[in-house]
Design an enzyme around this catalytic site. Sequence first.
Site, mmCIF file in Angstrom:
data_model
loop_
_atom_site.group_PDB
_atom_site.id
_atom_site.type_symbol
_atom_site.label_atom_id
_atom_site.label_comp_id
_atom_site.label_asym_id
_atom_site.label_seq_id
_atom_site.Cartn_x
_atom_site.Cartn_y
_atom_site.Cartn_z
ATOM 1 N N ARG A 151 -24.863 -21.048 13.134
ATOM 2 C CA ARG A 151 -26.016 -21.788 12.626
ATOM 3 C C ARG A 151 -27.302 -21.023 12.942
ATOM 4 O O ARG A 151 -27.333 -20.245 13.883
ATOM 5 C CB ARG A 151 -26.058 -23.194 13.249
ATOM 6 C CG ARG A 151 -24.882 -24.054 12.791
ATOM 7 C CD ARG A 151 -24.920 -25.440 13.396
ATOM 8 N NE ARG A 151 -26.057 -26.246 12.978
ATOM 9 C CZ ARG A 151 -26.098 -26.930 11.833
ATOM 10 N NH1 ARG A 151 -25.088 -26.900 10.994
ATOM 11 N NH2 ARG A 151 -27.173 -27.653 11.542
ATOM 12 N N HIS A 159 -5.482 -41.451 41.961
ATOM 13 C CA HIS A 159 -4.175 -40.948 41.531
ATOM 14 C C HIS A 159 -3.476 -41.997 40.688
ATOM 15 O O HIS A 159 -3.546 -43.179 41.011
ATOM 16 C CB HIS A 159 -3.318 -40.639 42.769
ATOM 17 C CG HIS A 159 -1.940 -40.158 42.418
ATOM 18 N ND1 HIS A 159 -1.715 -38.897 41.925
ATOM 19 C CD2 HIS A 159 -0.733 -40.783 42.471
ATOM 20 C CE1 HIS A 159 -0.420 -38.751 41.692
ATOM 21 N NE2 HIS A 159 0.202 -39.868 42.022
#
Length: 470
Positions: A271, A443
């Site tokens: 771009r 966890h």
Amino acid sequence: MISVQVVVVGGGPGGYAAAFLAADLGLSTALVDPEPNPGGVCVYRGCIPSKALLHVAKLVDEARHASDWGVDFGEPKIDLAKLRAFKDKVVKKNTSGTGQLVKYRKVQYLQGLAEIVDAHRLTLKLTDGKEEQLQFEHAILATGSLPAIPPTLKVNDPRVMDSTAALDLPDIPKSLLVVGGGYIGLELGTVYAELGSAVTVVEMTPGLLPGADRDLVDVLAKRITHTMKSVLLNTKVTQMKPESNGIRVSFEGEVDPKEQLFDRVLVAVGRQPNSKIPGLEKTQVQVDQRGFIMIDEQRRTHEPTIFAIGDVVGEPMLAHKASHEGRVAVEVIAGENVAFTPRAIPAVVFTDPELAWAGLTETQAAKENRKITIAKFPWGASGRAATLDRTDGLTKLILDPESERLLGVGLVGSGAGELIAEGVLAIEMGATATDLKLTIHPHPTLTETLMESAEVFFGQATHVYRPKRG
Ligand code: FAD
Ligand code: NAD
């Protein structure tokens, strides 16, 4: 004549973040943009619609793989009109939200294009055909960027698309050539591949996503061999000819045959800054050789009353960089002694797996001859990755060997784009490997891979056996 303390030209994520903060700080503010509501490239034809489509692409992929886990949904049936409507609804939800915020904050939203008269005045060509004069104490230019398409890739045929045309999902072509193996090519290539197109990616450099660390890209490249039809590296398109039954493309490089026919082509080769703002030459604002507006740490241009932010001032061309720059510019205008000096700007490529990095990369450290220590945790050792059946991932810390300070984080894997935020915070806070190691992570989650990478640094990772050398 409209008279304001701050006018922001361009309503993208940089421009609207700036205008909203200016209003919050009590400054009279106007925001000029041609769209009905703020959002810019990111919300109307960039980040948001592409991620809506990528969400669906991921679902299609998971549905296909579900038979491995004992659930068979059959072949997905794609209702393109409904998919387009979902994407458009997502865009509309975001832009009507920003429209509401304009009203709550009493920002004067002027739908149209701004032309610069001098260092204190703009002419506004409004969408309703009217013209207004606007006087300002400070202006912030946030005009963003446009697709950069070299002459060989400019073909006047609707089957040759830029990212905006590809996001419109005109159809699901049987074959699609994606020119450019960067952010857009890989993200939109993934969407079309999952919807059923045979996608070929052509990249002129030796690897996908040039600039990103190779060990991260390798994980993505391996998976892409299953989703895409082919990836042509070190290859350039030399010609594209529209024919009745497709676009005939000629290649130069490691490819055989050198001429192939595609139903559609997506050109995504970078771009360019949108700095050709009418009247800019009437000010002292300077533009560099690549077209970026030149600014200092406080986002001031060479014209004392004019600031500039976002894609129009330089890389990385990312929405979150634009917003943060916008907020800094406004704080400077409000009299605060601040500057835009981040330690880390995260980058995320929303492919499958996602790639993300922040701060120093291994590639950059090698270029600068900097001494670093790398600590890696392969997702094959992550319980959470195993539950997702996605062990194709890697978490990597780039550390200062003396101070053990975290300088950079690299990630590849499912959800890497969310995980990188912890790395950014750790880098910004000056965290060390010990800080990461001692921070209790939940966890089973993929966040544990950041903690366990730090344990790897000390040769004490619970789930990988890698004793510290020397
Ligand atoms: P822009 O969003 O470009 O907005 C500029 C606005 O200024 C436009 O609305 C334009 O019409 C207006 N304007 C221009 N000239 C004038 C004028 N004279 N007067 C008034 N208004 C004017 N970045 C990410 O961080 N994450 C992503 O996932 C992501 N995905 C992307 C996907 C695609 C397909 C594309 C194309 C880009 C993506 N980007 C992404 C990049 C992101 O869109 C840009 O970095 C971001 O939009 C830049 O914001 P900005 O405020 O600088 O300008
Ligand atoms: P890019 O710079 O990411 O990738 C362009 C790729 O095209 C490069 O790999 C380059 O080597 C290759 N290339 C250039 N000329 C070529 C040619 N003639 N033939 C073959 N390959 C060629 O650019 P992009 O994908 O167009 O995206 C533009 C920018 O938009 C990005 O750099 C990024 O800043 C932003 N963006 C960000 C996201 C995100 O944050 N997830 C998503 C999309 C876009």
